[in-house]
Design a protein around this motif. Structure first.
Motif, mmCIF file in Angstrom:
data_model
loop_
_atom_site.group_PDB
_atom_site.id
_atom_site.type_symbol
_atom_site.label_atom_id
_atom_site.label_comp_id
_atom_site.label_asym_id
_atom_site.label_seq_id
_atom_site.Cartn_x
_atom_site.Cartn_y
_atom_site.Cartn_z
ATOM 1 N N LYS A 157 0.847 -1.202 0.000
ATOM 2 C CA LYS A 157 0.000 0.000 0.000
ATOM 3 C C LYS A 157 0.884 1.254 0.000
ATOM 4 C CE LYS A 157 -4.247 1.838 1.923
ATOM 5 N NZ LYS A 157 -4.589 2.493 0.646
ATOM 6 N N GLU A 158 1.999 1.177 0.754
ATOM 7 C CA GLU A 158 2.949 2.312 0.771
ATOM 8 C C GLU A 158 3.470 2.599 -0.630
ATOM 9 O OE1 GLU A 158 2.635 3.477 4.290
ATOM 10 O OE2 GLU A 158 4.683 3.986 3.693
ATOM 11 N N TRP A 159 3.597 1.521 -1.414
ATOM 12 C CA TRP A 159 4.137 1.664 -2.769
ATOM 13 C C TRP A 159 3.054 2.004 -3.785
ATOM 14 C CZ3 TRP A 159 7.373 -3.362 -1.833
ATOM 15 C CH2 TRP A 159 8.549 -3.021 -1.123
ATOM 16 N N GLY A 160 1.827 2.306 -3.276
ATOM 17 C CA GLY A 160 0.763 2.770 -4.170
ATOM 18 C C GLY A 160 -0.155 1.683 -4.678
ATOM 19 N N VAL A 161 -0.014 0.456 -4.131
ATOM 20 C CA VAL A 161 -0.860 -0.659 -4.576
ATOM 21 C C VAL A 161 -2.112 -0.707 -3.691
ATOM 22 C CG1 VAL A 161 -0.991 -3.176 -4.818
ATOM 23 C CG2 VAL A 161 1.157 -1.968 -5.339
ATOM 24 N N PRO A 162 -3.322 -0.734 -4.283
ATOM 25 C CA PRO A 162 -4.551 -0.701 -3.473
ATOM 26 C C PRO A 162 -4.847 -2.021 -2.766
ATOM 27 C CG PRO A 162 -5.103 -0.814 -5.810
ATOM 28 C CD PRO A 162 -3.614 -0.725 -5.734
ATOM 29 N N LEU A 163 -5.412 -1.890 -1.549
ATOM 30 C CA LEU A 163 -5.831 -3.061 -0.751
ATOM 31 C C LEU A 163 -7.254 -2.833 -0.293
ATOM 32 C CD1 LEU A 163 -3.081 -3.359 2.030
ATOM 33 C CD2 LEU A 163 -3.014 -4.441 -0.221
ATOM 34 N N SER A 164 -7.965 -3.912 0.010
ATOM 35 C CA SER A 164 -9.245 -3.756 0.693
ATOM 36 C C SER A 164 -8.990 -3.176 2.084
ATOM 37 C CB SER A 164 -9.925 -5.127 0.839
ATOM 38 O OG SER A 164 -10.921 -5.047 1.840
ATOM 39 N N SER A 165 -9.871 -2.256 2.515
ATOM 40 C CA SER A 165 -9.698 -1.652 3.853
ATOM 41 C C SER A 165 -10.076 -2.661 4.950
ATOM 42 C CB SER A 165 -10.599 -0.414 3.968
ATOM 43 O OG SER A 165 -11.948 -0.807 3.681
ATOM 44 N N GLU A 166 -10.605 -3.817 4.553
ATOM 45 C CA GLU A 166 -11.065 -4.807 5.543
ATOM 46 C C GLU A 166 -9.975 -5.811 5.932
ATOM 47 O OE1 GLU A 166 -15.039 -3.267 5.594
ATOM 48 O OE2 GLU A 166 -13.859 -4.524 6.949
ATOM 49 N N VAL A 167 -8.766 -5.671 5.368
ATOM 50 C CA VAL A 167 -7.689 -6.605 5.723
ATOM 51 C C VAL A 167 -7.296 -6.362 7.176
ATOM 52 C CG1 VAL A 167 -5.275 -7.249 5.283
ATOM 53 C CG2 VAL A 167 -6.812 -6.770 3.365
ATOM 54 N N LYS A 168 -7.143 -7.472 7.955
ATOM 55 C CA LYS A 168 -6.892 -7.304 9.399
ATOM 56 C C LYS A 168 -6.070 -8.485 9.925
ATOM 57 C CE LYS A 168 -9.614 -6.720 13.659
ATOM 58 N NZ LYS A 168 -10.969 -6.886 14.238
ATOM 59 N N ARG A 169 -5.146 -8.173 10.826
ATOM 60 C CA ARG A 169 -4.394 -9.238 11.503
ATOM 61 C C ARG A 169 -5.086 -9.517 12.836
ATOM 62 N NH1 ARG A 169 0.100 -6.804 12.368
ATOM 63 N NH2 ARG A 169 1.378 -7.507 10.616
ATOM 64 N N VAL A 170 -5.316 -10.810 13.144
ATOM 65 C CA VAL A 170 -5.919 -11.168 14.439
ATOM 66 C C VAL A 170 -5.002 -12.179 15.123
ATOM 67 C CG1 VAL A 170 -8.255 -10.743 13.589
ATOM 68 C CG2 VAL A 170 -7.314 -13.076 13.536
ATOM 69 N N GLU A 171 -5.238 -12.391 16.439
ATOM 70 C CA GLU A 171 -4.265 -13.167 17.215
ATOM 71 C C GLU A 171 -4.669 -14.612 17.488
ATOM 72 O OE1 GLU A 171 -2.173 -9.400 19.472
ATOM 73 O OE2 GLU A 171 -3.445 -10.770 20.650
ATOM 74 N N ASN A 172 -5.898 -14.976 17.161
ATOM 75 C CA ASN A 172 -6.315 -16.371 17.423
ATOM 76 C C ASN A 172 -7.598 -16.684 16.667
ATOM 77 O OD1 ASN A 172 -8.635 -15.444 18.953
ATOM 78 N ND2 ASN A 172 -7.097 -14.769 20.450
ATOM 79 N N LEU A 173 -8.016 -17.940 16.752
ATOM 80 C CA LEU A 173 -9.147 -18.404 15.949
ATOM 81 C C LEU A 173 -10.464 -17.791 16.413
ATOM 82 C CD1 LEU A 173 -8.752 -20.329 13.571
ATOM 83 C CD2 LEU A 173 -9.932 -22.070 14.895
ATOM 84 N N GLU A 174 -10.552 -17.471 17.718
ATOM 85 C CA GLU A 174 -11.787 -16.816 18.192
ATOM 86 C C GLU A 174 -11.976 -15.488 17.462
ATOM 87 O OE1 GLU A 174 -12.512 -19.958 19.499
ATOM 88 O OE2 GLU A 174 -14.093 -18.427 19.724
ATOM 89 N N GLU A 175 -10.874 -14.754 17.326
ATOM 90 C CA GLU A 175 -10.970 -13.453 16.638
ATOM 91 C C GLU A 175 -11.261 -13.654 15.152
ATOM 92 O OE1 GLU A 175 -7.749 -11.225 19.604
ATOM 93 O OE2 GLU A 175 -7.634 -10.885 17.434
ATOM 94 N N VAL A 176 -10.779 -14.774 14.578
ATOM 95 C CA VAL A 176 -11.106 -15.073 13.177
ATOM 96 C C VAL A 176 -12.616 -15.247 13.044
ATOM 97 C CG1 VAL A 176 -10.985 -16.868 11.400
ATOM 98 C CG2 VAL A 176 -8.888 -16.147 12.566
#
Ligand SMILES: NC(=O)c1c(N)nc(OC2CCCC2)nc1O[C@@H]1CCC[C@@H]1O
Length: 330
Positions: A247-266
């Protein structure tokens, strides 16, 4: 003389790329459209006067040359894989169990959560920061060269921004047609007595398969990255971190991308996206869950054509939901 013109050309290109990025990628333009169009006209006039100074990554070069007679083939240096499916939480628990069984005990596993975009998988190859080739996924090993058509997609950067990108960098992602653009296209085609498309995915596929990129250029296509393929120098040790770097290099991403810490959060992410699915501006058919740590991905590898470290967590097909509503109201 030419150096002065060249100076003028590169400044115009710089401005148009900057404002084009704000408009098409950040959806947050600083310039009124008329001002942007005026600058584009200025660039086109200058390039018409000095055609020898036209560079392939000029913003004026988005709409390709003459129509192709056929698409040439592209061999993917790294196969473009597909995904195993999960249909309920038990499948997801099985996915995590299988991958944890292969890792040393009590390894903490963070996950990348992404909407599963319902479009077409494509590969974008950048060399020295310039888009040199775009290809369909095809059968995962061999795809079609659709460079001319992908260049017309306004949020696909013809040149990467910033610096520090690898000399060769392959960006992989999904070309899709946003819901609003799809509705407008079908209404327009309906009025003109032309064929309409069954769904945004078909519309995107049909638009990318045009041999004449001038037709593709009239279609409201968009692109979001979801992984990296070839890279002449590796960067980042987290999948989400790599996407943020793109994204820093100008490539578009979905705003919904997210890192989570475990399967409950998934599971919470899946439920949240499922609740908001109808309101999203693009069609999805589930979410994609990936192990975030790149070294762990490499350790887990793939089974046949799908990675052990990623899974698509699908929503029930729409018709099932309709049946359910019928039952409830009977
Ligand atoms: N459709 C998607 O939004 C999507 C995604 N968000 N992330 C991936 O990750 C790749 C890389 C590792 C394995 C598949 N793939 C996606 O779509 C794939 C492309 C081909 C089959 C699936 O649709």
């Amino acid at each position: 003389m030419t150096t002065d013109i060249q100076q003028q050309l590169s400044e115009l290109q710089e401005q148009l790329n900057y404002h084009g990025h704000l408009y098409y990628v950040e959806d947050n333009p600083e310039l009124p459209d008329a001002e942007y169009d005026r600058m584009m006209q200025q660039l086109l006039a200058l390039e018409a006067e000095y055609p020898e100074l036209i560079s392939s990554d000029s913003p004026s070069q988005r709409v390709g040359g003459k129509p192709l007679s056929a698409f040439s083939q592209v061999q993917h240096e790294i196969p473009m894989l597909s995904l195993d499916n999960a249909f309920d939480d038990e499948d997801l628990d099985g996915f995590e169990k299988r991958l944890k069984d292969r890792l040393t005990a009590n390894t903490t596993v963070n996950y990348s959560c992404e909407p599963k975009l319902d479009g077409l998988a494509v590969s974008l190859m950048y060399e020295n920061g310039v888009l040199v080739q775009a290809a369909t996924r095809g059968d995962g090993t061999t795809g079609e060269n659709i460079t001319q058509n992908v260049r017309t997609i306004r949020n696909v950067p013809l040149r990467l921004q910033g610096s520090g990108w690898p000399q060769r960098l392959e960006v992989r992602g999904e070309v899709f047609m946003p819901k609003l653009g799809f509705e407008k296209l079908n209404q327009t085609n309906e009025k003109k007595g032309e064929k309409t498309f069954a769904n945004p995915r078909n519309a995107a596929a049909g638009s990318l398969r045009q041999l004449d990129s001038k037709i593709t250029a009239t279609r409201p296509l968009s692109f979001y990255a979801y992984s990296v393929g070839v890279m002449s120098d590796s960067f980042g040790d987290s999948h989400v971190g790599r996407l943020e770097q793109l994204k820093e290099w100008g490539v578009p991403l979905s705003s919904e991308v997210k890192r989570v810490e475990n399967l409950e959060e998934v599971k919470a992410y899946y439920q949240d996206i499922s609740n908001r699915r109808e309101a999203l501006p693009y069609e999805i058919d589930g979410v994609v869950i990936k192990v975030d740590d790149v070294a762990t991905q490499e350790r887990l590898g793939f089974v046949a054509r799908a990675p052990r470290w990623a899974i698509a967590y699908k929503f029930p097909a729409q018709e099932e939901i309709t049946l359910l509503e019928d039952v409830e109201f009977q």
